[in-house]
Design a protein around this motif. Structure first.
Motif, PDB file in Angstrom:
ATOM      1  N   ASP A 152      38.607  34.395  46.845  1.00  0.00           N
ATOM      2  CA  ASP A 152      38.379  33.746  45.952  1.00  0.00           C
ATOM      3  C   ASP A 152      37.401  32.575  45.700  1.00  0.00           C
ATOM      4  OD1 ASP A 152      39.119  33.471  42.833  1.00  0.00           O
ATOM      5  OD2 ASP A 152      41.128  33.194  42.808  1.00  0.00           O
ATOM      6  N   HIS A 175      33.388  37.439  39.317  1.00  0.00           N
ATOM      7  CA  HIS A 175      34.859  38.141  39.009  1.00  0.00           C
ATOM      8  C   HIS A 175      34.716  38.375  37.437  1.00  0.00           C
ATOM      9  CE1 HIS A 175      36.097  34.074  41.100  1.00  0.00           C
ATOM     10  NE2 HIS A 175      37.834  34.845  40.560  1.00  0.00           N
ATOM     11  N   CYS A 223      36.427  39.967  44.250  1.00  0.00           N
ATOM     12  CA  CYS A 223      35.612  39.102  44.220  1.00  0.00           C
ATOM     13  C   CYS A 223      34.816  38.388  45.319  1.00  0.00           C
ATOM     14  CB  CYS A 223      36.890  37.432  43.843  1.00  0.00           C
ATOM     15  SG  CYS A 223      36.730  37.602  42.432  1.00  0.00           S
TER      16      CYS A 223
END
Ligand SMILES: [Zn+2]
Ligand SMILES: [Zn+2]
Length: 440
Positions: free
Chosen positions: A187, A267, A291
Motif C-alpha cells: 500500500d 489502486h 496494490c
C-alpha cells in the motif's frame, strides 16, 4: 517523526493556493503505549465503552485492553465477531448494529482494515467518540472517514466517520501476520505511482496539486523503502516506520480532502480484481498485496508510455474508430453487473466526449517533455520498489496473487473507468495509444 512531517504542510497560505485546515485524528504510536492510551481514554465519557474485535484481533490486543480498562474501573463490554476474518459487508454491519448497547458512550475498534470499515459505519450512525487500536500495519485507511463495504456483491465506498484517536503499539504491530506486513508495504510503494499521476494530471487537466502534501507522502515512501529489508525480522523500528508511512499517507488524504496523494492507477487495478472476485464468486487477495503487484504493472505501463511520441493524427484516428457502446459491452463482460455504476458514471463525467478528448490530447502533446519528466522520475524507482516487496516476500506478479482469471490487459484498460481521476490509462486513451497496453 510523524508530527514533524505533518508540520511541513502549511495549514494557511500554502503555496499551492489552498488552506489545509482539516481536523486530523490524534495518533498515539510507539512501544508500551497502554498507560498513555488509558489516560487519553479517561478524558472522554467512559460510562460504557464498547469494544469491537474479531477473534484474532481480540487475541492480539483486545483481551489485554479489556483487562486494562476493567482494572481502571471503566465499564466495558465486548463484541467479538464469530468466525475468523469477517468481511466488511451489509451482514457484518447488521450484526454489529444489533450488538450496540443503548448506553454506549465510546466505541473502541481493535483491529485493522475490516474491523475499522465496520466500526466506522457504527461510529457515523451513533456519533459517539471513536477510538481505533490498530493491530496490523496493513493499510493506510486508519484515519480515513470512508468505509469500503461489500453490498449486494459490489464493493462500495461509503462516507462514514474518521476516528478521534488512532493508537498503535509497535509490539502488537510487529506480531501481525507477515501477510499483513506485505500488504502494508504494497500500500505504501503504490504511492510512487499515485504521486506521479497526480502531478501528471495537474499538467493535463489543471487539477489542483499540492507539492507539500505530495512531499509528505514522498517521506512515507522513502522511509518504508529504506526500512523494508528489516521488516522480515520484524525489527521494531522498521515496523514503526511502516506504520508511520501508512498513517502519514492516510493523513495526507485527510489534508488534501481526496484520495489523490495515495491512490492512482495501481489502486484501480486492485479494485478491479476485487470487483471481478465478487462477480465471479472467487476470493480476492489483500488490498495491499494487490496494490504492490498493481504498482509494478503500472510502472511497466508508464515506462512504455514514456517511449511514445504522441501525435494529433494518431489521437484523431483512434477517436474516430472508438465506439463507446462496444467498450461498455467489454466492461460488462469483464465485471458483470458491477460494470453498471462505471457505465452510468460516464453520463455525468463525459470523459469520452470527443471535444474534451481532443482538448486534452492537445495539452498532452504540447507538454510532452514535462509529462515524460514526471513519469521518468517514477520509473527510476522500480528497482527499489521491487526490492522492498521482495524483502518481505510479497508477491511481484499476478501469478503469485490469489486472483483467478486475472485478465490483466482488460483490467489495465478498465482502470480508466473506475472513477473520474486522470491516470496513465486515460492519457493513453486520449492520445490514441491504448495499444501500448498490449505490448507488455
Ligand atoms: Zn490503499
Ligand atoms: Zn498545499
Amino acid at each position: 517523526m510523524i508530527d514533524e512531517w505533518i508540520r511541513q504542510v502549511p495549514a494557511e497560505h500554502c503555496d499551492c493556493g489552498q488552506t489545509h485546515r482539516a481536523a486530523l485524528p490524534e495518533w498515539l504510536t510507539g512501544r508500551q503505549i497502554t498507560a498513555r492510551f488509558l489516560e487519553r481514554l479517561s478524558q472522554f465519557d467512559t460510562s460504557h465503552i464498547w469494544l469491537m474485535a474479531d477473534p484474532d484481533t481480540y487475541a492480539a490486543a483486545g483481551r489485554h485492553l479489556e483487562q486494562a480498562i476493567r482494572d481502571r474501573h471503566m465499564p466495558i463490554s465486548c463484541f467479538i465477531f464469530q468466525g475468523r476474518r469477517p468481511e466488511a459487508s451489509e451482514h457484518t454491519v447488521a450484526a454489529a448494529r444489533l450488538g450496540v448497547p443503548d448506553d454506549m458512550s465510546l466505541l473502541l475498534a481493535v483491529g485493522s482494515g475490516t474491523i475499522n470499515d465496520i466500526a466506522k459505519v457504527i461510529a457515523a450512525e451513533t456519533n459517539v467518540p471513536f477510538f481505533v487500536y490498530a493491530t496490523a500495519p496493513s493499510m493506510d485507511g486508519y484515519t480515513s472517514a470512508t468505509s469500503s463495504l461489500l453490498i449486494d456483491g459490489r464493493k462500495i465506498s461509503l462516507a462514514t466517520k474518521a476516528a478521534d484517536l488512532v493508537a498503535a503499539d509497535t509490539d502488537v504491530l510487529a506480531a501481525a501476520p507477515m501477510e499483513a506486513i506485505q500488504s502494508g508495504v504494497g500500500d505504501v510503494v503504490a504511492k510512487a505511482v499515485s504521486l506521479a499521476e497526480w502531478q501528471m494530471a495537474s499538467v493535463i487537466t489543471g487539477e489542483h496539486y499540492c507539492p507539500h502534501i505530495a512531499g509528505l507522502v514522498e517521506h512515507a515512501l522513502e522511509t518504508v523503502l529504506a526500512s523494508a529489508p528489516r521488516l522480515l525480522d520484524r525489527e521494531p523500528d522498521a515496523v514503526e516506520a511502516l506504520f508511520a508511512g501508512l498513517l502519514v499517507s492516510g493523513l495526507a488524504m485527510n489534508l488534501a480532502g481526496h484520495s489523490r496523494p495515495a491512490s492512482g492507477m495501481e489502486h484501480y487495478i486492485s479494485h478491479l480484481w476485487d470487483m471481478r472476485a465478487a462477480a465471479l464468486g472467487t476470493s480476492a487477495d489483500t488490498h495491499g498485496r494487490q496494490c504492490g503487484v498493481g504498482t509494478l504493472l503500472a510502472l511497466d505501463l508508464i515506462e512504455r508510455t514514456c517511449r511514445l511520441q504522441p501525435t494529433a493524427e494518431r489521437a484523431d484516428a483512434h477517436l474516430d474508430r472508438f465506439v463507446l457502446a462496444a467498450w461498455h459491452d467489454e466492461l460488462k463482460t469483464l465485471l458483470g453487473p458491477a460494470a453498471l455504476p462505471l457505465i452510468e458514471a460516464e453520463t455525468s463525467e463525459q470523459k469520452y466526449d470527443p471535444d474534451k478528448v481532443r482538448n486534452r490530447a492537445g495539452r498532452i502533446i504540447r507538454n510532452w517533455p514535462k509529462i515524460t519528466d514526471i513519469l521518468q522520475s517514477v520509473i527510476t524507482r522500480r528497482e527499489a520498489i521491487a526490492a522492498a516487496l521482495s524483502a518481505v516476500h510479497a508477491p511481484l506478479t499476478v501469478g503469485e496473487l490469489t486472483v483467478s482469471e486475472p485478465e490483466t490487459e482488460k483490467v489495465l484498460l478498465a482502470t480508466r473507468d473506475i472513477r473520474d481521476k486522470y491516470i496513465t490509462t486515460r492519457l493513453l486513451f486520449d492520445t490514441g495509444e491504448t495499444d501500448s497496453i498490449h505490448a507488455g
